[in-house]
Motif scaffolding. Structure first.
Motif, PDB file in Angstrom:
ATOM      1  N   PRO A 149      -5.279   6.275   2.571  1.00 27.09           N
ATOM      2  CA  PRO A 149      -4.301   5.654   2.840  1.00 27.09           C
ATOM      3  C   PRO A 149      -4.699   4.102   3.134  1.00 27.09           C
ATOM      4  CG  PRO A 149      -4.821   6.836   4.612  1.00 27.09           C
ATOM      5  CD  PRO A 149      -5.688   7.291   3.406  1.00 27.09           C
ATOM      6  N   ASN A 150      -4.500   3.283   1.876  1.00 27.47           N
ATOM      7  CA  ASN A 150      -5.116   2.065   1.916  1.00 27.47           C
ATOM      8  C   ASN A 150      -4.185   0.862   1.125  1.00 27.47           C
ATOM      9  OD1 ASN A 150      -7.445   0.662   3.055  1.00 27.47           O
ATOM     10  ND2 ASN A 150      -8.792   2.269   2.554  1.00 27.47           N
ATOM     11  N   GLU A 151      -4.663  -0.145   1.120  1.00 25.15           N
ATOM     12  CA  GLU A 151      -4.105  -1.330   0.082  1.00 25.15           C
ATOM     13  C   GLU A 151      -5.409  -1.625  -0.643  1.00 25.15           C
ATOM     14  OE1 GLU A 151      -0.999  -2.294  -0.032  1.00 25.15           O
ATOM     15  OE2 GLU A 151      -0.638  -0.988   1.815  1.00 25.15           O
ATOM     16  N   LEU A 152      -5.122  -2.674  -1.737  1.00 28.05           N
ATOM     17  CA  LEU A 152      -6.313  -2.862  -2.567  1.00 28.05           C
ATOM     18  C   LEU A 152      -7.483  -3.563  -1.917  1.00 28.05           C
ATOM     19  CD1 LEU A 152      -4.625  -4.657  -5.608  1.00 28.05           C
ATOM     20  CD2 LEU A 152      -5.834  -2.548  -5.655  1.00 28.05           C
ATOM     21  N   SER A 153      -7.461  -4.243  -0.748  1.00 29.31           N
ATOM     22  CA  SER A 153      -8.723  -4.780  -0.126  1.00 29.31           C
ATOM     23  C   SER A 153      -9.533  -3.456   0.507  1.00 29.31           C
ATOM     24  CB  SER A 153      -8.045  -5.906   1.042  1.00 29.31           C
ATOM     25  OG  SER A 153      -7.417  -5.104   2.008  1.00 29.31           O
ATOM     26  N   HIS A 164      -4.574  12.953   4.141  1.00 29.27           N
ATOM     27  CA  HIS A 164      -5.791  12.179   3.583  1.00 29.27           C
ATOM     28  C   HIS A 164      -6.239  11.363   4.573  1.00 29.27           C
ATOM     29  CE1 HIS A 164      -5.493  13.207  -0.726  1.00 29.27           C
ATOM     30  NE2 HIS A 164      -5.318  14.107  -0.202  1.00 29.27           N
ATOM     31  N   GLU A 165      -7.426  10.793   5.087  1.00 29.18           N
ATOM     32  CA  GLU A 165      -7.962   9.826   5.947  1.00 29.18           C
ATOM     33  C   GLU A 165      -8.866   8.877   5.107  1.00 29.18           C
ATOM     34  OE1 GLU A 165      -7.503   7.179   7.977  1.00 29.18           O
ATOM     35  OE2 GLU A 165      -7.426   8.612   9.655  1.00 29.18           O
ATOM     36  N   THR A 166      -8.704   7.608   5.597  1.00 34.66           N
ATOM     37  CA  THR A 166      -9.958   6.735   5.091  1.00 34.66           C
ATOM     38  C   THR A 166     -11.358   7.124   5.223  1.00 34.66           C
ATOM     39  OG1 THR A 166      -9.798   5.321   7.077  1.00 34.66           O
ATOM     40  CG2 THR A 166      -8.378   4.628   5.136  1.00 34.66           C
ATOM     41  N   ILE A 167     -12.234   6.705   4.113  1.00 35.97           N
ATOM     42  CA  ILE A 167     -13.614   7.253   4.265  1.00 35.97           C
ATOM     43  C   ILE A 167     -14.251   7.003   5.362  1.00 35.97           C
ATOM     44  CG2 ILE A 167     -15.702   7.247   2.875  1.00 35.97           C
ATOM     45  CD1 ILE A 167     -13.578   8.264   1.261  1.00 35.97           C
ATOM     46  N   GLY A 168     -14.734   8.015   6.020  1.00 34.66           N
ATOM     47  CA  GLY A 168     -15.665   7.940   7.221  1.00 34.66           C
ATOM     48  C   GLY A 168     -14.813   8.136   8.490  1.00 34.66           C
TER      49      GLY A 168
END
Length: 276
Positions: free
Chosen positions: A258-262, A226-230
């Motif tokens: 692959p992210n944190e809440l922000s 998975h990658e962050t959107i865009g």
């Protein structure tokens, strides 16, 4: 408004998850029913569950998409693993009734060189053992990337499972954008064609939720990264078409990037902007 959220930790309880989701602009969320890499399940506090139900109603949340542990493999070549899958899912479906009317998503599993047909039979057998006519939870088979011996990398495999389930009205599908892309379905250039194929093979009415993720790999790589959107091979233009598509836009979207809440908050805002 787009119903969108992300995976949240359930360690602090149900209501805490709802408040965390609300704080980042989410109107749904996902959570693991037990340790995602093991088998332990935290005891449910009925009062906490009731408080979350009230909170979700007041704040206008959509359906939640709970997730079975990654270790659940109903078509393993090992009896003890199949037994864990059966016992864990049966227990999870009882526990889900504290949050009635939501979704329970699981990876169909890996047949471990037993063959896809054998895997399909074992997955359907599990569902026939654990589904109950009175349950309010819909169990979702997740589309997979087709790496190794995964079952569910092709729509035909999911359809074959559903066809064998006696209480199939309790079964649907969660489409993972990274997974279907990596499995070889061209959602970037032919989203309509992919959805037409899904409808012809499974039935679009079975599609109940979306895991919305970019991919680190090109279409057909069978890698599942998975990658962050865009920021991957799917890209923003394709995600705009996905969140605006009339057959998808009213479904709950769950971020597994692959992210944190922000970062999730930023992605929620970005996708809502694309949805218009």
């Amino acid at each position: 408004m787009l119903t969108i959220g992300c995976h949240l930790s359930s360690s602090k309880g149900f209501l805490a998850m709802g408040k965390t989701a609300h704080s980042i602009g989410a109107t749904t969320f996902a959570f693991f029913t037990r340790n995602p890499r093991g088998g332990a399940a935290k005891a449910i506090d009925p009062e906490d569950a009731a408080e979350l139900r009230a909170f979700l109603q007041v704040e206008g949340f959509g359906k939640l998409v709970a997730h079975a542990p990654y270790t659940l493999n109903p078509c393993s070549d090992k009896e003890h693993a199949r037994r864990f899958a059966r016992e864990a899912m049966a227990d999870d479906l009882v526990r889900m009734e504290f949050l009635p009317g939501n979704y329970y998503n699981f990876h169909p599993g890996s047949h471990v060189k037993q063959g896809a047909d054998a895997g399909i039979e074992m997955i359907a057998c599990l569902l026939n053992e654990v589904l109950a006519p009175e349950q309010s939870t819909t169990v979702l088979l997740e589309t997979m990337a087709g790496k190794g011996t995964e079952v569910g990398g092709r729509f035909e495999e999911l359809a074959a499972i559903i066809e064998r389930v006696e209480l199939s009205d309790h079964v649907g599908v969660c489409l993972d954008t990274c997974h279907v892309h990596d499995a070889g379905y061209d959602i970037v250039h032919d989203l309509d064609g992919v959805l037409e194929e899904f409808d012809g093979v499974i039935g679009i009415e079975r599609l109940r939720a979306i895991h919305i993720n970019d991919s680190k790999n090109p279409c057909g790589a069978h890698k599942d990264r998975h990658e962050t959107i865009g920021n991957g091979f799917i890209g923003l233009e394709a995600f705009g078409r996905i969140v605006r598509h009339p057959q998808l836009r009213n479904l709950p979207f769950i971020l597994e990037t692959p992210n944190e809440l922000s970062g999730y908050a930023a992605e929620i805002e970005l996708l809502r902007g694309l949805a218009g």
